[in-house]
Design a protein around this motif. Structure first.
Motif, mmCIF file in Angstrom:
data_model
loop_
_atom_site.group_PDB
_atom_site.id
_atom_site.type_symbol
_atom_site.label_atom_id
_atom_site.label_comp_id
_atom_site.label_asym_id
_atom_site.label_seq_id
_atom_site.Cartn_x
_atom_site.Cartn_y
_atom_site.Cartn_z
ATOM 1 N N ASP A 198 0.716 -1.122 0.000
ATOM 2 C CA ASP A 198 0.035 -0.047 -0.008
ATOM 3 C C ASP A 198 0.809 1.207 0.177
ATOM 4 N N VAL A 199 1.916 1.329 1.078
ATOM 5 C CA VAL A 199 2.886 2.604 0.857
ATOM 6 C C VAL A 199 3.481 2.716 -0.323
ATOM 7 N N LEU A 200 4.133 1.666 -1.013
ATOM 8 C CA LEU A 200 4.935 1.704 -2.188
ATOM 9 C C LEU A 200 4.026 2.013 -3.470
ATOM 10 N N SER A 201 2.739 1.658 -3.467
ATOM 11 C CA SER A 201 2.002 1.919 -4.556
ATOM 12 C C SER A 201 1.595 3.506 -4.508
ATOM 13 N N ARG A 202 1.548 4.100 -3.198
ATOM 14 C CA ARG A 202 1.236 5.479 -3.222
ATOM 15 C C ARG A 202 2.499 6.367 -3.361
ATOM 16 N N HIS A 203 3.584 5.831 -3.460
ATOM 17 C CA HIS A 203 4.842 6.553 -3.488
ATOM 18 C C HIS A 203 5.051 7.435 -4.670
ATOM 19 N N ARG A 204 5.529 8.482 -4.455
ATOM 20 C CA ARG A 204 5.377 9.575 -5.817
ATOM 21 C C ARG A 204 6.444 8.993 -6.630
ATOM 22 N N GLU A 205 7.632 8.234 -6.276
ATOM 23 C CA GLU A 205 8.481 8.074 -7.288
ATOM 24 C C GLU A 205 8.487 6.447 -7.549
ATOM 25 N N VAL A 206 7.472 5.642 -7.290
ATOM 26 C CA VAL A 206 7.213 4.438 -7.598
ATOM 27 C C VAL A 206 6.276 4.285 -8.609
ATOM 28 N N GLY A 207 6.633 4.126 -9.776
ATOM 29 C CA GLY A 207 5.753 4.210 -11.011
ATOM 30 C C GLY A 207 5.055 2.790 -11.317
ATOM 31 N N SER A 208 5.431 1.803 -10.859
ATOM 32 C CA SER A 208 4.890 0.406 -10.982
ATOM 33 C C SER A 208 5.289 -0.406 -9.814
ATOM 34 N N LEU A 209 4.445 -1.459 -9.484
ATOM 35 C CA LEU A 209 4.780 -2.231 -8.283
ATOM 36 C C LEU A 209 4.500 -3.752 -8.803
#
Length: 335
Positions: free
Chosen positions: A17-28
């Protein structure tokens, strides 16, 4: 960035959840031994579910987050290192020193980065305590008291896989004790009790433990932990110096009731668990990892820090078994 997440249990789902909302993470990309669980988490956060771990490494990710079962950590760390990928891994690296050292060698030989998930280093309260100690505000530090109390035991099936109370739970206290004080532990004396639920005795573990630690400057520290604190999740640290003393984790949600007539009232909403108590810290450590993977900051908690905490936990296990004080020099590594 494209990040691969391995493990979608409770903490893995939180990280997704945190990574999916991170501004620098385009895809997970997420994967789990339970493919259906990975697919459900991926749908929940808008990620892509991979059929397995192999695909995480073959689908062109820029970094890896490991939140899988403990037994898989060392192998996955080595695999990520050989792939040249910056890696974040939940503690521990492994449940023993040989496994830990093997994984660390793989990282060092590959020249990659490994950040360990000791989230208390990113908690505001512990950060303020560190500043108070390092600035000299407390004067000479003479006593530290660390407390970790879980509100209820984990599932019985988890215990044989956990490494025990010292390695699984108190290792957080050992790490943050070093981080806050800037000192090394030189000796421990540890005791434990298995007088609680029978599943602890059956697993060869204890449900409650206490440790006396001597630091290299003579500061004395105690660390206690229990799996059976019905009042709520209680994690605190008290630091006492010649000039002042401070407490971490003392707020309106601390599950601690004063018996004094004019003391503070019982917490109306005590902390129920670690994810709620340390949610901001978990988010901050993942943000730090993204920055690390992008080459924008130094590693805030590398594998050598995890090794130092594990050595203290190993010393505690030896002390408990042999009922004696153990010097950290007895916990040798072949490194």
């Amino acid at each position: 960035m494209r990040i691969g997440l391995i493990g979608t249990g409770r903490i893995g789902t939180f990280h997704a959840d945190v990574l999916s909302r991170h501004r620098e993470v385009g895809s997970l990309v997420v994967a789990d031994a339970d493919a259906a669980r990975a697919a459900a988490v991926a749908e929940q956060v808008g990620a892509t579910a991979a059929p397995g771990v192999h695909e995480v490494f073959s689908w062109g990710v820029d970094a890896v987050v490991i939140a899988s079962a403990t037994a898989s950590h060392a192998e996955l760390i080595g695999r990520a290192a050989r792939a040249g990928l910056p890696t974040f891994c939940e503690k521990p690296i492994a449940l023993d020193l040989p496994g830990t050292l093997e994984a660390l060698r793989a990282v060092e030989e590959a020249g990659t980065e490994l950040q360990l998930g000791f989230m208390r280093r990113f908690d505001a309260g512990y950060g303020a305590a560190r500043e108070a100690v390092r600035s000299g505000r407390l004067g000479r530090l003479h006593t530290v008291r660390a407390i970790t109390s879980d509100p209820a035991p984990p599932p019985a099936a988890y215990l044989p896989l956990s490494g025990g109370l010292y390695r699984d739970c108190l290792v957080h206290d050992f790490d943050v004790l070093r981080w806050v004080t800037g000192r090394e532990v030189v000796e421990v004396y540890a005791v434990g009790s298995d007088a609680g639920p029978a599943m602890f005795r059956e697993a060869g573990d204890v449900d409650t433990a206490a440790v006396l630690l001597t630091l290299d400057d003579g500061t004395l520290a105690t660390a206690t932990a229990t799996r059976c604190n019905g009042a709520g999740y209680d994690v605190r640290m008290e630091l006492s110096g010649e000039l002042d003393q401070v407490a971490v984790g003392l707020d309106e949600r601390t599950p601690l009731t004063s018996t004094e007539p004019k003391g503070p009232p019982r917490a109306p909403r005590p902390w129920p668990g670690f994810l709620e108590r340390f949610a901001p810290a978990y988010e901050a450590e993942l943000d730090a990892f993204v920055q690390l993977a992008r080459g924008e900051r130094a590693n805030p908690c590398d594998g050598r820090e995890a090794l130092a905490a594990l050595r203290i936990a190993e010393a505690c296990e030896l002390s408990r078994r042999e009922r004696r004080a153990v010097r950290l020099t007895e916990i040798a590594t072949d490194d």
